[in-house]
Design a protein around this motif. Sequence first.
Motif, PDB file in Angstrom:
ATOM      1  N   ALA A 107      15.377  61.024   5.959  1.00  0.00           N
ATOM      2  CA  ALA A 107      15.878  61.763   4.703  1.00  0.00           C
ATOM      3  C   ALA A 107      14.613  61.484   3.473  1.00  0.00           C
ATOM      4  CB  ALA A 107      17.373  61.329   4.295  1.00  0.00           C
ATOM      5  N   GLN A 108      14.467  60.157   3.624  1.00  0.00           N
ATOM      6  CA  GLN A 108      13.354  59.866   2.457  1.00  0.00           C
ATOM      7  C   GLN A 108      12.098  60.411   2.645  1.00  0.00           C
ATOM      8  OE1 GLN A 108      13.155  55.377   2.415  1.00  0.00           O
ATOM      9  NE2 GLN A 108      15.326  55.498   1.796  1.00  0.00           N
ATOM     10  N   ARG A 109      11.634  60.693   3.984  1.00  0.00           N
ATOM     11  CA  ARG A 109      10.335  61.270   4.337  1.00  0.00           C
ATOM     12  C   ARG A 109      10.569  62.643   3.777  1.00  0.00           C
ATOM     13  NH1 ARG A 109       8.247  61.315  10.146  1.00  0.00           N
ATOM     14  NH2 ARG A 109      10.174  62.460  10.517  1.00  0.00           N
ATOM     15  N   ALA A 110      11.628  63.578   4.196  1.00  0.00           N
ATOM     16  CA  ALA A 110      11.956  64.840   3.886  1.00  0.00           C
ATOM     17  C   ALA A 110      11.975  65.209   2.207  1.00  0.00           C
ATOM     18  CB  ALA A 110      12.966  65.633   4.707  1.00  0.00           C
ATOM     19  N   ALA A 111      12.377  64.203   1.666  1.00  0.00           N
ATOM     20  CA  ALA A 111      12.652  64.288   0.083  1.00  0.00           C
ATOM     21  C   ALA A 111      11.592  63.884  -0.729  1.00  0.00           C
ATOM     22  CB  ALA A 111      14.131  63.551  -0.285  1.00  0.00           C
ATOM     23  N   ALA A 112      10.534  63.284  -0.016  1.00  0.00           N
ATOM     24  CA  ALA A 112       9.518  62.771  -0.949  1.00  0.00           C
ATOM     25  C   ALA A 112       8.772  63.792  -1.792  1.00  0.00           C
ATOM     26  CB  ALA A 112       8.493  62.040   0.000  1.00  0.00           C
ATOM     27  N   ARG A 133       7.092  66.437   5.714  1.00  0.00           N
ATOM     28  CA  ARG A 133       6.761  66.201   4.458  1.00  0.00           C
ATOM     29  C   ARG A 133       6.617  67.373   3.668  1.00  0.00           C
ATOM     30  NH1 ARG A 133       4.273  61.696   2.750  1.00  0.00           N
ATOM     31  NH2 ARG A 133       4.509  62.882   0.760  1.00  0.00           N
ATOM     32  N   ARG A 134       6.946  67.479   2.501  1.00  0.00           N
ATOM     33  CA  ARG A 134       6.797  68.662   1.512  1.00  0.00           C
ATOM     34  C   ARG A 134       5.542  68.540   1.027  1.00  0.00           C
ATOM     35  NH1 ARG A 134      10.600  69.272  -3.020  1.00  0.00           N
ATOM     36  NH2 ARG A 134      10.584  67.015  -3.117  1.00  0.00           N
ATOM     37  N   VAL A 135       4.506  69.784   1.146  1.00  0.00           N
ATOM     38  CA  VAL A 135       3.262  69.678   0.653  1.00  0.00           C
ATOM     39  C   VAL A 135       2.876  71.106  -0.212  1.00  0.00           C
ATOM     40  CG1 VAL A 135       2.264  68.576   2.757  1.00  0.00           C
ATOM     41  CG2 VAL A 135       2.837  71.182   2.994  1.00  0.00           C
ATOM     42  N   PRO A 163      11.546  65.369  12.854  1.00  0.00           N
ATOM     43  CA  PRO A 163      12.087  64.465  14.051  1.00  0.00           C
ATOM     44  C   PRO A 163      12.338  63.155  13.361  1.00  0.00           C
ATOM     45  CG  PRO A 163       9.618  64.439  13.693  1.00  0.00           C
ATOM     46  CD  PRO A 163      10.362  65.568  13.321  1.00  0.00           C
ATOM     47  N   THR A 164      13.447  62.520  14.170  1.00  0.00           N
ATOM     48  CA  THR A 164      13.746  61.335  13.861  1.00  0.00           C
ATOM     49  C   THR A 164      12.885  60.214  13.417  1.00  0.00           C
ATOM     50  OG1 THR A 164      15.760  61.658  14.967  1.00  0.00           O
ATOM     51  CG2 THR A 164      15.582  59.441  14.394  1.00  0.00           C
ATOM     52  N   ASP A 165      12.999  59.516  12.533  1.00  0.00           N
ATOM     53  CA  ASP A 165      12.072  58.517  12.092  1.00  0.00           C
ATOM     54  C   ASP A 165      12.722  57.172  12.568  1.00  0.00           C
ATOM     55  OD1 ASP A 165      10.242  56.682  11.134  1.00  0.00           O
ATOM     56  OD2 ASP A 165      10.473  57.563   9.003  1.00  0.00           O
ATOM     57  N   THR A 212      17.935  54.857  10.337  1.00  0.00           N
ATOM     58  CA  THR A 212      17.169  56.100  10.936  1.00  0.00           C
ATOM     59  C   THR A 212      17.219  57.184  10.024  1.00  0.00           C
ATOM     60  OG1 THR A 212      16.979  55.274  13.340  1.00  0.00           O
ATOM     61  CG2 THR A 212      16.769  57.584  12.903  1.00  0.00           C
ATOM     62  N   ALA A 213      18.530  57.632   9.721  1.00  0.00           N
ATOM     63  CA  ALA A 213      18.991  58.823   8.953  1.00  0.00           C
ATOM     64  C   ALA A 213      18.152  58.567   7.697  1.00  0.00           C
ATOM     65  CB  ALA A 213      20.300  58.927   9.082  1.00  0.00           C
ATOM     66  N   ASP A 214      18.359  57.493   6.986  1.00  0.00           N
ATOM     67  CA  ASP A 214      17.877  57.238   5.792  1.00  0.00           C
ATOM     68  C   ASP A 214      16.327  57.450   5.658  1.00  0.00           C
ATOM     69  OD1 ASP A 214      20.387  56.665   4.812  1.00  0.00           O
ATOM     70  OD2 ASP A 214      20.069  54.374   4.654  1.00  0.00           O
TER      71      ASP A 214
END
Length: 271
Positions: free
Chosen positions: A51-56, A78-80, A211-213, A46-48
């Motif tokens: 984190a991957q979504r926020a770091a994309a 997500r970063r936009v 939110p938690t993925d 879940t944490a990974d």
Amino acid sequence: MPGSARPLWRTALAPRWSGLLLLALAIASVMTIMGVWQLGVYRSKTADATAQRAAAPPVALQSLFSIDEGLPSKAVGRRVTVDGTWGPAADQVLIADRLQDGRAGLWVVSPLKLSGTDAVMIVRGWVASPSDPAVTAPSGPVRLSGSVVASEAEDSSDDAAKGRVLSSLRIPTIVHLVSYRVYDAFVVQSAVDSGVVPSPAPAVVVPPPPPTDHAGLRNVAYAVQWWIFAAFTLWMWGRMVLDAHREPDEEDSSSGDRAGEAVESSGTVSA
């Protein structure tokens, strides 16, 4: 002595059942540990995933979802990048009770027009008070980057009638304050990539954590299964002990019945 007079705990402490209890506890402990391990795997996944979504890498806001859609969960955090022109200064709002480095203040939220009819609300940053010079709304074209955040749960619809200082960050409130369509999301600005940067500018805001993925939900099911197996193991031991405790009662009852039948058949009882 009748079997019913024997307490249950004496049966449970008999060498046979005490040894079996130790075995059951060992098995249940291993199963419990396996359940905890599976839960740890779930949390790690879940944490990974979060984190991957926020770091994309950042993408254009319009590529994630359209203004006609509700905010999808996969877009939150997500970063936009966003290209547009700052909207009317009269449509800017402030969000009260926001902490920055331990100080209370407000978030400055300005509309960024993407077309003549569409806009997205940008959290430009933090100010200490509504009279801060950094509150002054910017103008002109701009390209900025930031993170997508969702509306907050607290209702602030009553605030709209009192002015443009709102108690919570909510699109359902803001749509009634502007005359154009807005995205069902906010973008917390992190940088201005091109265009005029206001001076002074609001302090940069750290976006709320996404939110938690919920990745790896299968591991949660495995954890629950292991814990059920552990409980079942101990329940089986208790059931076996209870059955063993009842056996002497049944044997005494059967012996009494046989003795009674012998007396009836002979008609006499020898001394």
